[in-house]
Design an enzyme around this catalytic site. Structure first.
Site, PDB file in Angstrom:
ATOM      1  N   ASN A  22      40.498   8.964  43.486  1.00  0.00           N
ATOM      2  CA  ASN A  22      39.906   9.385  42.219  1.00  0.00           C
ATOM      3  C   ASN A  22      38.775  10.385  42.390  1.00  0.00           C
ATOM      4  O   ASN A  22      37.864  10.455  41.579  1.00  0.00           O
ATOM      5  CB  ASN A  22      39.466   8.158  41.419  1.00  0.00           C
ATOM      6  CG  ASN A  22      38.542   7.263  42.215  1.00  0.00           C
ATOM      7  OD1 ASN A  22      38.133   7.614  43.325  1.00  0.00           O
ATOM      8  ND2 ASN A  22      38.180   6.133  41.659  1.00  0.00           N
ATOM      9  N   LYS A  48      34.751  12.889  47.242  1.00  0.00           N
ATOM     10  CA  LYS A  48      35.512  12.158  48.251  1.00  0.00           C
ATOM     11  C   LYS A  48      36.450  13.090  49.034  1.00  0.00           C
ATOM     12  O   LYS A  48      36.678  14.244  48.614  1.00  0.00           O
ATOM     13  CB  LYS A  48      36.294  11.025  47.565  1.00  0.00           C
ATOM     14  CG  LYS A  48      35.387   9.918  46.991  1.00  0.00           C
ATOM     15  CD  LYS A  48      36.202   8.890  46.225  1.00  0.00           C
ATOM     16  CE  LYS A  48      35.373   7.704  45.780  1.00  0.00           C
ATOM     17  NZ  LYS A  48      36.163   6.738  44.980  1.00  0.00           N
TER      18      LYS A  48
HETATM   19  O1  CDP Z   1      34.036   4.300  41.921  1.00  0.00           O
HETATM   20  P1  CDP Z   1      33.773   3.327  40.784  1.00  0.00           P
HETATM   21  O2  CDP Z   1      32.331   2.881  40.721  1.00  0.00           O
HETATM   22  O3  CDP Z   1      34.257   3.859  39.463  1.00  0.00           O
HETATM   23  O4  CDP Z   1      34.700   2.039  41.052  1.00  0.00           O
HETATM   24  P2  CDP Z   1      34.414   0.733  41.945  1.00  0.00           P
HETATM   25  O5  CDP Z   1      34.947  -0.438  41.175  1.00  0.00           O
HETATM   26  O6  CDP Z   1      32.999   0.674  42.395  1.00  0.00           O
HETATM   27  O7  CDP Z   1      35.381   0.943  43.204  1.00  0.00           O
HETATM   28  C1  CDP Z   1      35.039   1.825  44.248  1.00  0.00           C
HETATM   29  C2  CDP Z   1      36.257   2.621  44.636  1.00  0.00           C
HETATM   30  O8  CDP Z   1      37.223   1.752  45.209  1.00  0.00           O
HETATM   31  C3  CDP Z   1      36.991   3.291  43.485  1.00  0.00           C
HETATM   32  O9  CDP Z   1      36.397   4.510  43.079  1.00  0.00           O
HETATM   33  C4  CDP Z   1      38.373   3.492  44.078  1.00  0.00           C
HETATM   34  O10 CDP Z   1      38.435   4.654  44.896  1.00  0.00           O
HETATM   35  C5  CDP Z   1      38.520   2.247  44.975  1.00  0.00           C
HETATM   36  N1  CDP Z   1      39.358   1.182  44.343  1.00  0.00           N
HETATM   37  C6  CDP Z   1      40.698   1.104  44.705  1.00  0.00           C
HETATM   38  O11 CDP Z   1      41.170   1.907  45.509  1.00  0.00           O
HETATM   39  N2  CDP Z   1      41.513   0.140  44.159  1.00  0.00           N
HETATM   40  C7  CDP Z   1      41.023  -0.743  43.278  1.00  0.00           C
HETATM   41  N3  CDP Z   1      41.845  -1.675  42.771  1.00  0.00           N
HETATM   42  C8  CDP Z   1      39.668  -0.682  42.894  1.00  0.00           C
HETATM   43  C9  CDP Z   1      38.852   0.314  43.452  1.00  0.00           C
END
Ligand code: CDP
Ligand code: MG
Length: 159
Positions: A123, A10
């Site tokens: 992240n 990212k």
């Molecule tokens: O990336 P990952 O599959 O682990 O998580 P996701 O649940 O698919 O969410 C996608 C991305 O959204 C995350 O990696 C975070 O960067 C962002 N996110 C966020 O900023 N705040 C949240 N409460 C949940 C997700």
């Protein structure tokens, strides 16, 4: 058993100069980089990539984050690559991601903090969660001729 998954470093990884550091972890594990490119994601493309999140409360912050600078997109191949890559990446929230994982070692923010500030949780990395998502994302980001077939030393050693 050998499968491909999609990974994106990212904008925070690119801006912090951590591309090499993070890429190295996949190479160290013997995974193969089958495709690699830099792309600056547009808002439209972000909506396609994160189609399952578009209606969620955190989407606006996520879109702002993923479009704020270029990302490194990769196709990563190996035995159980989807699961192995997610293990190396660690859980979504850096605060609770295990030490030794990318998200646990290079970041520390919590949902509690970023949700309150209405910003995305930075992240460092995206990785497909399952085979279906991997297939969709590889097709979205890469053409067939951008994905390369070659033998790594690890493959030669296990033949
Ligand atoms: O990336 P990952 O599959 O682990 O998580 P996701 O649940 O698919 O969410 C996608 C991305 O959204 C995350 O990696 C975070 O960067 C962002 N996110 C966020 O900023 N705040 C949240 N409460 C949940 C997700
Ligand atoms: Mg996800």
């Amino acid at each position: 058993m050998v499968e491909q998954t999609f990974v994106a470093l990212k904008p925070d990884t690119v801006q912090r100069g951590l591309i090499g550091e993070i890429l190295k972890r996949f190479e160290n594990a013997g995974l193969k980089i089958s495709g690699l490119k830099m792309r600056w994601v547009t808002k439209d493309f972000a909506k396609q990539h994160y189609k399952s999140h578009v209606k969620k409360a955190f989407y606006n912050g996520l879109e702002k984050f993923i479009t704020e600078g270029p990302v490194i997109a990769m196709v990563v191949e190996g035995v159980c690559a989807v699961e192995t890559v997610r293990k190396i990446v660690g859980s979504t929230e850096p605060k609770t991601a295990a030490p030794g994982t990318i998200r646990g070692d290079f970041a520390h923010h919590s949902y509690n903090y970023t949700d309150k500030k209405k910003i995305a949780i930075k992240n460092l990395i995206h990785a497909s969660e399952n085979k279906k998502e991997a297939q969709y994302e590889i097709g979205l980001w890469f053409t067939d001729d951008e994905i390369h077939k070659y033998k790594t030393t690890h493959e030669k050693h296990t033949q």
